[in-house]
Design an enzyme around this catalytic site. Structure first.
Site, PDB file in Angstrom:
ATOM      1  N   HIS A 159       0.823  -1.230   0.000  1.00 20.50           N
ATOM      2  CA  HIS A 159       0.000   0.000   0.000  1.00 20.50           C
ATOM      3  C   HIS A 159       0.848   1.268   0.000  1.00 20.50           C
ATOM      4  O   HIS A 159       0.328   2.360  -0.216  1.00 20.50           O
ATOM      5  CB  HIS A 159      -0.934   0.036   1.215  1.00 20.50           C
ATOM      6  CG  HIS A 159      -1.961  -1.049   1.231  1.00 20.50           C
ATOM      7  ND1 HIS A 159      -2.820  -1.270   0.178  1.00 20.50           N
ATOM      8  CD2 HIS A 159      -2.260  -1.991   2.170  1.00 20.50           C
ATOM      9  CE1 HIS A 159      -3.619  -2.302   0.469  1.00 20.50           C
ATOM     10  NE2 HIS A 159      -3.284  -2.753   1.663  1.00 20.50           N
ATOM     11  N   ASP A 195      -2.297 -10.627  -2.786  1.00 23.87           N
ATOM     12  CA  ASP A 195      -2.906 -10.246  -1.512  1.00 23.87           C
ATOM     13  C   ASP A 195      -4.388  -9.936  -1.746  1.00 23.87           C
ATOM     14  O   ASP A 195      -4.773  -9.509  -2.840  1.00 23.87           O
ATOM     15  CB  ASP A 195      -2.173  -9.007  -0.972  1.00 23.87           C
ATOM     16  CG  ASP A 195      -2.593  -8.623   0.431  1.00 23.87           C
ATOM     17  OD1 ASP A 195      -1.844  -8.945   1.379  1.00 23.87           O
ATOM     18  OD2 ASP A 195      -3.662  -7.985   0.592  1.00 23.87           O
ATOM     19  N   HIS A 197      -6.022  -7.467  -0.741  1.00 24.20           N
ATOM     20  CA  HIS A 197      -6.215  -6.026  -0.962  1.00 24.20           C
ATOM     21  C   HIS A 197      -5.417  -5.554  -2.172  1.00 24.20           C
ATOM     22  O   HIS A 197      -4.306  -6.023  -2.410  1.00 24.20           O
ATOM     23  CB  HIS A 197      -5.773  -5.240   0.278  1.00 24.20           C
ATOM     24  CG  HIS A 197      -6.451  -5.684   1.533  1.00 24.20           C
ATOM     25  ND1 HIS A 197      -5.886  -6.614   2.394  1.00 24.20           N
ATOM     26  CD2 HIS A 197      -7.655  -5.356   2.048  1.00 24.20           C
ATOM     27  CE1 HIS A 197      -6.725  -6.821   3.411  1.00 24.20           C
ATOM     28  NE2 HIS A 197      -7.797  -6.076   3.222  1.00 24.20           N
ATOM     29  N   ASP A 284      -4.084 -13.208   2.976  1.00 18.67           N
ATOM     30  CA  ASP A 284      -5.364 -12.802   3.579  1.00 18.67           C
ATOM     31  C   ASP A 284      -6.548 -13.127   2.670  1.00 18.67           C
ATOM     32  O   ASP A 284      -7.687 -12.751   2.956  1.00 18.67           O
ATOM     33  CB  ASP A 284      -5.351 -11.324   4.007  1.00 18.67           C
ATOM     34  CG  ASP A 284      -4.691 -10.409   3.010  1.00 18.67           C
ATOM     35  OD1 ASP A 284      -4.421 -10.837   1.874  1.00 18.67           O
ATOM     36  OD2 ASP A 284      -4.442  -9.232   3.368  1.00 18.67           O
TER      37      ASP A 284
HETATM   38  C1  6XA Z   1      -7.800  -1.351   6.744  1.00 18.87           C
HETATM   39  C2  6XA Z   1      -7.317  -2.666   6.203  1.00 18.87           C
HETATM   40  C3  6XA Z   1      -5.844  -2.705   5.954  1.00 18.87           C
HETATM   41  C4  6XA Z   1      -5.506  -3.844   5.077  1.00 18.87           C
HETATM   42  C5  6XA Z   1      -4.070  -4.212   5.160  1.00 18.87           C
HETATM   43  C6  6XA Z   1      -3.689  -5.326   4.264  1.00 18.87           C
HETATM   44  N1  6XA Z   1      -7.251  -1.017   8.000  1.00 18.87           N
HETATM   45  N2  6XA Z   1      -3.267  -5.032   3.068  1.00 18.87           N
HETATM   46  O1  6XA Z   1      -3.733  -6.492   4.564  1.00 18.87           O
HETATM   47  O2  6XA Z   1      -2.837  -5.938   2.211  1.00 18.87           O
HETATM   48 ZN    ZN Z   2      -4.017  -7.463   2.506  1.00 14.29          ZN
END
Ligand code: 6XA
Ligand code: ZN
Length: 341
Positions: A159, A195, A197, A284
């Site tokens: 991110h 991932d 996300h 995840d």
């Molecule tokens: C919002 C969710 C953060 C996701 C983090 C993650 N607090 N990113 O696993 O790949």
């Molecule tokens: Zn993630």
């Protein structure tokens, strides 16, 4: 397969995060990396190496120097300003506001972030610097001619963009590794982000470039974090048009549909004729992950590893998310073992 790992990740430990309307213990904890390391050793994946320091220059080939400077001094400035507990970002600029960097540490925290999901604590700089060096050292293993390597990075990175943090991420480990390969003369590197996300930071870093293809399979941003990045029509800009490929999938997606998206992503990478692949390996996508909604089972990660192997490319795995603490080790090593066998 060699694993690169540093204990320095333990210096980064965030107490709480905002989850819905509650403050809960942060999902992104040191025990995640410890569990993965334990399982790497248990399955006999291969030697575990400490990172070699490749310096700050390898980091600033991806991230803005002022952003890296900020990360290094943020905790000191937060404490000097009377901050107690972890340093959270609050007010962040929208595109119609001033782009001047505030003097206040509170203002700088907002300026260099896109959400409040990546607070800074005493050991954050040491940990994120070490994680970047872990990724660089694993990239060097590949550059030395080995077929694969695993960068056991924590905190994660996908991110984080050139000049902002968010979503547990500070320095973009996968992007730093990819850049180090192109800096060594590699013509075409592909990053595949699996991932749950969307890897908005990695997409942003390489969006206008054709020498690094970015492909990502993730929860549809219409429904899922990070909400403002990851649509299928984000295909690149300028010389990078056609070299960014997103596969957004609906919440609740199961293994069948997910593996179809993987096959599509791999065929795009084949067509690109990549010289190496960097896998942003978040697990995840697991059915029991506490913050995500896909339904992959532990065995499906063996399929992921096997599918990656069919590319017959030098392959660098970089750890991203995954929060089901009793399964993260198995899901990661299933991917790596599936790749090896
Ligand atoms: C919002 C969710 C953060 C996701 C983090 C993650 N607090 N990113 O696993 O790949
Ligand atoms: Zn993630």
């Amino acid at each position: 397969m060699k694993t690169v790992y540093s204990d320095a990740h333990r210096e980064h430990r965030i107490e709480v995060e905002l989850y819905g309307s509650e403050l809960v213990p942060c999902f992104e904890q040191p025990v995640r990396a410890d569990s993965v390391l334990t399982q790497v050793i248990a399955v006999g994946l291969g030697p575990v190496l400490a990172p070699v320091d490749h310096g700050r220059r390898a980091i600033t080939s991806v991230h803005a120097a002022d952003y890296v400077d900020f990360l290094e001094v943020a905790w000191r400035d937060w404490v000097a300003a009377g901050g107690e507990g972890d340093a959270f970002s609050g007010c962040a600029p929208k595109s119609d506001m001033s782009r001047r960097v505030p003097a206040s540490i509170h203002g700088r925290l907002g300026y260099y972030s896109f959400d409040a999901g990546a607070p800074i604590t005493a050991g954050t700089w040491n940990a994120v610097y070490a994680a970047a060096q872990v990724a660089l050292t694993a990239a060097a293993v590949l550059a030395n001619g080995e077929a694969s390597a695993f960068a056991l990075c924590r905190p994660p990175g996908h991110h984080a963009s050139k000049a902002y943090l968010g979503g547990y991420c500070y320095l973009n480990n996968a992007a730093i590794a990819a850049q180090s390969l192109t800096d060594r003369g590699m013509k075409r590197a592909a990053i595949l982000d699996v991932d749950f996300h969307h890897g908005n930071g990695t997409q942003s870093i390489f969006y206008d470039r054709s020498d690094v293809l970015f492909a990502s399979i993730h929860g549809d941003p219409n429904d899922e974090y990070p909400y403002f990045s990851g649509h299928a029509d984000e295909t690149g800009a300028g010389p990078g048009v056609g070299f960014n490929v997103n596969f957004p999938l609906p919440p609740g997606t199961g293994p069948g549909r997910w593996l179809e998206a993987l096959a599509a992503a791999l065929s795009r990478i084949r067509a690109y004729r990549a010289d190496a692949i960097i896998v942003s390996l978040g697990v995840d996508t697991f059915e029991h992950d506490p913050i995500s909604s896909f339904k992959l089972r532990s065995d499906d990660y063996l399929r992921l590893g096997e599918a990656l192997r069919t590319l017959r490319l030098p392959t660098l795995f970089v750890l991203e998310g995954g929060y089901a603490l009793d399964a993260i080790g198995l899901n990661v090593t299933n991917t790596l073992v599936g790749f090896e066998t």
